[in-house]
Design a protein around this motif. Structure first.
Motif, PDB file in Angstrom:
ATOM      1  N   ILE A 112       0.598  -1.132   0.088  1.00  0.00           N
ATOM      2  CA  ILE A 112      -0.143   0.190   0.097  1.00  0.00           C
ATOM      3  C   ILE A 112       0.468   1.292  -0.009  1.00  0.00           C
ATOM      4  O   ILE A 112       0.660   2.480  -0.629  1.00  0.00           O
ATOM      5  N   ILE A 113       1.917   1.459   0.174  1.00  0.00           N
ATOM      6  CA  ILE A 113       2.453   2.358   0.821  1.00  0.00           C
ATOM      7  C   ILE A 113       3.306   2.668  -0.825  1.00  0.00           C
ATOM      8  O   ILE A 113       3.329   4.029  -0.698  1.00  0.00           O
ATOM      9  N   LEU A 114       3.564   1.534  -1.814  1.00  0.00           N
ATOM     10  CA  LEU A 114       4.581   2.185  -2.413  1.00  0.00           C
ATOM     11  C   LEU A 114       3.201   2.216  -3.812  1.00  0.00           C
ATOM     12  O   LEU A 114       4.124   1.817  -5.380  1.00  0.00           O
ATOM     13  N   ALA A 115       1.962   2.217  -3.744  1.00  0.00           N
ATOM     14  CA  ALA A 115       0.900   2.623  -4.263  1.00  0.00           C
ATOM     15  C   ALA A 115       1.591   3.679  -5.309  1.00  0.00           C
ATOM     16  O   ALA A 115       1.676   4.179  -4.890  1.00  0.00           O
ATOM     17  N   GLY A 116       0.998   3.277  -6.739  1.00  0.00           N
ATOM     18  CA  GLY A 116       0.855   5.283  -7.426  1.00  0.00           C
ATOM     19  C   GLY A 116       0.722   6.026  -6.631  1.00  0.00           C
ATOM     20  O   GLY A 116       0.690   7.208  -7.496  1.00  0.00           O
ATOM     21  N   ARG A 117      -1.108   6.127  -6.804  1.00  0.00           N
ATOM     22  CA  ARG A 117      -1.273   7.018  -6.057  1.00  0.00           C
ATOM     23  C   ARG A 117      -0.751   7.593  -4.973  1.00  0.00           C
ATOM     24  O   ARG A 117      -1.401   8.925  -4.729  1.00  0.00           O
ATOM     25  N   TYR A 118      -0.246   7.286  -4.348  1.00  0.00           N
ATOM     26  CA  TYR A 118       0.470   8.176  -2.869  1.00  0.00           C
ATOM     27  C   TYR A 118       2.018   8.718  -3.751  1.00  0.00           C
ATOM     28  O   TYR A 118       2.610   9.433  -2.723  1.00  0.00           O
ATOM     29  N   ALA A 119       2.348   8.522  -4.685  1.00  0.00           N
ATOM     30  CA  ALA A 119       3.343   8.819  -4.821  1.00  0.00           C
ATOM     31  C   ALA A 119       3.729  10.126  -4.962  1.00  0.00           C
ATOM     32  O   ALA A 119       5.052  10.921  -5.298  1.00  0.00           O
ATOM     33  N   ASN A 120       2.902  10.650  -5.906  1.00  0.00           N
ATOM     34  CA  ASN A 120       3.006  12.364  -6.263  1.00  0.00           C
ATOM     35  C   ASN A 120       3.065  13.544  -4.950  1.00  0.00           C
ATOM     36  O   ASN A 120       2.970  14.476  -5.623  1.00  0.00           O
ATOM     37  N   GLU A 121       2.513  13.413  -3.637  1.00  0.00           N
ATOM     38  CA  GLU A 121       2.039  13.317  -2.469  1.00  0.00           C
ATOM     39  C   GLU A 121       3.130  14.266  -2.493  1.00  0.00           C
ATOM     40  O   GLU A 121       4.189  14.055  -1.490  1.00  0.00           O
ATOM     41  N   PRO A 122       3.587  15.339  -1.679  1.00  0.00           N
ATOM     42  CA  PRO A 122       4.494  16.381  -1.860  1.00  0.00           C
ATOM     43  C   PRO A 122       4.678  16.646  -0.480  1.00  0.00           C
ATOM     44  O   PRO A 122       5.780  16.388   0.486  1.00  0.00           O
ATOM     45  N   ASN A 123       3.567  16.938   0.535  1.00  0.00           N
ATOM     46  CA  ASN A 123       3.756  16.681   2.109  1.00  0.00           C
ATOM     47  C   ASN A 123       3.489  15.291   2.386  1.00  0.00           C
ATOM     48  O   ASN A 123       2.960  14.701   2.259  1.00  0.00           O
ATOM     49  N   PRO A 124       4.818  15.112   3.452  1.00  0.00           N
ATOM     50  CA  PRO A 124       5.548  13.711   4.462  1.00  0.00           C
ATOM     51  C   PRO A 124       4.124  13.528   5.461  1.00  0.00           C
ATOM     52  O   PRO A 124       3.126  12.368   5.039  1.00  0.00           O
ATOM     53  N   HIS A 125       3.229  14.484   5.480  1.00  0.00           N
ATOM     54  CA  HIS A 125       2.146  14.617   6.866  1.00  0.00           C
ATOM     55  C   HIS A 125       0.878  13.862   5.915  1.00  0.00           C
ATOM     56  O   HIS A 125       0.064  13.442   6.320  1.00  0.00           O
ATOM     57  N   THR A 126       0.911  14.689   5.047  1.00  0.00           N
ATOM     58  CA  THR A 126      -0.359  14.971   4.136  1.00  0.00           C
ATOM     59  C   THR A 126      -0.414  12.719   3.161  1.00  0.00           C
ATOM     60  O   THR A 126      -1.515  11.850   3.357  1.00  0.00           O
ATOM     61  N   LYS A 127       1.047  12.410   2.643  1.00  0.00           N
ATOM     62  CA  LYS A 127       0.876  11.184   2.580  1.00  0.00           C
ATOM     63  C   LYS A 127       0.903  10.258   3.453  1.00  0.00           C
ATOM     64  O   LYS A 127      -0.082   9.439   2.871  1.00  0.00           O
ATOM     65  N   PHE A 128       1.527  10.691   4.922  1.00  0.00           N
ATOM     66  CA  PHE A 128       1.305   9.274   6.070  1.00  0.00           C
ATOM     67  C   PHE A 128       0.148   9.385   6.208  1.00  0.00           C
ATOM     68  O   PHE A 128      -0.641   7.875   6.272  1.00  0.00           O
ATOM     69  N   LEU A 129      -0.772  10.176   6.089  1.00  0.00           N
ATOM     70  CA  LEU A 129      -2.294  10.030   6.490  1.00  0.00           C
ATOM     71  C   LEU A 129      -3.093   9.742   5.665  1.00  0.00           C
ATOM     72  O   LEU A 129      -4.130   8.828   5.695  1.00  0.00           O
ATOM     73  N   ARG A 130      -2.910   9.590   4.377  1.00  0.00           N
ATOM     74  CA  ARG A 130      -3.745   9.012   2.619  1.00  0.00           C
ATOM     75  C   ARG A 130      -2.998   7.604   2.913  1.00  0.00           C
ATOM     76  O   ARG A 130      -4.527   6.623   2.858  1.00  0.00           O
ATOM     77  N   ILE A 131      -2.223   7.646   3.261  1.00  0.00           N
ATOM     78  CA  ILE A 131      -2.054   5.990   3.288  1.00  0.00           C
ATOM     79  C   ILE A 131      -1.925   4.688   4.471  1.00  0.00           C
ATOM     80  O   ILE A 131      -2.625   4.064   4.472  1.00  0.00           O
ATOM     81  N   MET A 132      -2.017   5.625   5.098  1.00  0.00           N
ATOM     82  CA  MET A 132      -2.546   5.265   6.484  1.00  0.00           C
ATOM     83  C   MET A 132      -4.023   4.896   7.502  1.00  0.00           C
ATOM     84  O   MET A 132      -4.853   4.054   7.449  1.00  0.00           O
ATOM     85  N   ARG A 133      -5.137   6.064   5.601  1.00  0.00           N
ATOM     86  CA  ARG A 133      -6.610   6.090   5.774  1.00  0.00           C
ATOM     87  C   ARG A 133      -6.210   4.286   4.385  1.00  0.00           C
ATOM     88  O   ARG A 133      -7.920   3.705   5.029  1.00  0.00           O
ATOM     89  N   GLY A 134      -5.975   4.442   3.802  1.00  0.00           N
ATOM     90  CA  GLY A 134      -5.546   3.331   2.679  1.00  0.00           C
ATOM     91  C   GLY A 134      -5.315   1.704   3.185  1.00  0.00           C
ATOM     92  O   GLY A 134      -6.308   0.845   3.318  1.00  0.00           O
TER      93      GLY A 134
END
Length: 537
Positions: free
Chosen positions: A119-141
């Motif tokens: 899930i962490i390596l999924a393409g839809r999270y790759a372009n998220e520039p903000n690390p904390h927003t990326k963390f929240l999105r991956i956690m929700r996934g």
């Protein structure tokens, strides 16, 4: 003693009882406090705290590995550890009151790490520039995938489907499963000790001395040393590690060595809040992806099989009778609810039976249910008081790895113990036992080696979810060994009269139904007279 005519100096013939093999035991003898007999309160509280310390290892190691990859910082990592600890406490209480009722700790599971990394390596999270927003999105996934995956164990458990599977389990097919639930975790043992050998090795040596040698050398405090060996040895080695840290032993060491050896490198104490109660959906609303949910379901099924082996080991070390299939199925259903709670609260990881805590039951010889319920209280208490819990969570990982060397070995040897019910002079027994254990070690070795070299598993199609399913299933040593043994044991000459005895099936006949052995009621009946409404069959 009279000698035979031409015997000369021949040794006397051995007595008849010396030649008879050890009798077979339904319940393990030598346990100080069994499942229903609690120790005195002061002792029970100390033993409960010891269980809490032991389960901390996995609780800290998994988020420490995953959260930075998700984009989280030390504060996020501390909150994830707190949440995992909080939910583990709730799940352990649910399992001990309403599930199998065994003294089993339900904690984080390495089985769920592979689909989480996917899930962490999924393409839809790759372009998220903000690390904390990326963390929240991956956690929700991850939460969404866990919520869907929990349905598998809930359905298998509460529908009675797993009860029907477990009915065909014999001592012969249970042995390889339980053996590799313990022995199969060898990578978490000495290889992790060696990451900081000057801390890990003293802990391992001290633990063996305190648990095995001192009780026989000092008879006055015999039960204290082996029962509280973990509480004696961890502070000694932890203090030694602290002195090495403040003394500057690692000042110029590589970052990896500093991370494993120093007592101030985890970043958990600084990141942890003083008081915080974890709550559902604390990271936001879960998001759902079909492929990720399927991959997580595969991990859930593997965890189901591994937990079956761990439950069998726990029942042995709690000196209870073999688990009736209906009780095991009930426990799996509640474990599914545990994974649902993981998804709702957002632990970033699923739940299964803690193998290290099953081994601790053997070391202490205390299989009391109350002790594990007290340890669940410690988990909840220290997860809310973040800073205090973080102090214990900063114990260097090689100290936990040293504990695992002993605890995983104990669980594996519980599997070996089931061979007492089997005919080891049968070639059928030898084939099933040897082949299933060998394949259980060999197949995951191939999958893991391939992955470490290529960066992906042997199954590498365009459907990532399908790759994850196959790679997760065949990377579990216990799953492969258990599956091979179960399949062969139930298909090779199964209806032959002598085979039934060879595989030890007849020894477990009276435990296949909840009603056929009176002890089942004593060990496994539900509290508050709930058996009236939820009868076991």
């Amino acid at each position: 003693m009279a000698r035979g005519g031409g015997g000369g100096g021949a040794a006397p013939a051995p007595k008849h009882d010396e030649l008879t093999p050890h009798p077979v035991k339904d319940q393990l003898p030598g346990v100080s406090y069994c499942i229903t007999s609690p120790p005195p309160w002061p002792e029970a509280i100390l033993l409960g705290f010891q269980h809490y310390l032991v389960m901390l290892g996995t609780t800290v190691i998994i988020p420490t590995a995953l959260v930075p990859q998700m984009g989280g910082n030390n504060e996020d990592k501390a909150v994830v550890i707190q949440t995992l600890l909080f939910v583990a406490g709730i799940n352990t209480l649910l399992q001990s009151f309403f599930g199998t009722r065994l003294p089993a700790v339900i904690g984080g599971s390495y089985t769920f790490v592979v689909p989480t990394i996917s899930i962490i390596l999924a393409g839809r999270y790759a372009n998220e520039p903000n690390p904390h927003t990326k963390f929240l999105r991956i956690m929700r996934g991850t939460q969404g995938a866990l919520i869907v995956a929990s349905a598998l164990q809930i359905i298998f458990g509460f529908s009675g489907l797993w009860r029907n599977v477990a009915r065909y389990l014999s001592p012969l097919s249970a042995a390889p499963l339980v053996m590799l639930v313990g022995f199969g975790l060898y990578e978490l043992g000495f290889p992790s000790v060696a990451k900081c050998v000057e801390i890990g090795l003293p802990e391992l040596i001290l633990l063996v001395i305190f648990a095995m040698y001192l009780p026989h050398a000092i008879h006055m405090m015999k039960s204290i040393f082996d029962r509280f060996a973990v509480l004696f040895t961890i502070p000694i080695v932890w203090l030694y590690a602290y002195l090495l840290t403040v003394g500057g032993a690692y000042r110029n060491a590589p970052p990896k060595t500093q991370f494993h050896c120093r007592t101030d490198r985890s970043g958990i104490i600084g990141g942890a809040p003083w008081i915080r109660v974890p709550y559902p959906f604390q990271w936001g609303a879960p998001t759902f992806d079909a492929g990720e949910a399927f991959a997580m379901m595969a991990a859930s099924f593997v965890a189901l099989v591994e937990s079956t082996g761990a439950f069998i080991a726990v029942s042995r070390y709690a000196s209870a009778t073999p688990l009736p299939p209906s009780v095991l199925s009930r426990g799996i259903g509640w474990q599914g609810i545990g994974i649902l709670l993981d998804g709702l609260f957002g632990t970033g990881n699923g739940s299964s039976v803690s193998v290290e805590n099953a081994g601790l039951l053997a070391l202490t010889r205390v299989g009391s249910r109350r002790v594990v319920q007290i340890s669940a209280g410690f988990m909840i208490f220290f997860s809310i008081l973040g800073k205090f819990g973080a102090v214990f969570a900063s114990i260097p990982p090689p100290i936990f790895a040293a504990l695992y060397c002993i605890f995983f070995a104990y669980v594996g040897s519980a599997g070996l113990g089931f061979l007492q019910f089997c005919n080891l002079n049968s070639f059928r027994t030898k084939f099933i036992l040897g082949f299933s254990v060998f394949m259980g070690l060999s197949v995951p070795q191939y999958f893991n080696e391939y992955t470490s070299v290529a960066g992906y598993g042997p199954v590498h199609t365009h459907a990532r979810w399908f790759n994850d399913i196959v790679n997760v299933i065949f990377s579990s040593k216990a799953f492969v060994a258990g599956f091979v043994a179960y399949l062969l044991d139930n298909t090779i000459h199964r209806h032959d009269g002598s085979v039934r005895k060879d595989r030890g099936y007849h020894w477990w006949d009276k435990f296949r139904s909840y009603r056929t052995d009176t002890r089942s009621e004593e060990f496994y009946s539900l509290p508050f007279n709930l058996n009236k409404f939820f009868p076991s069959v």
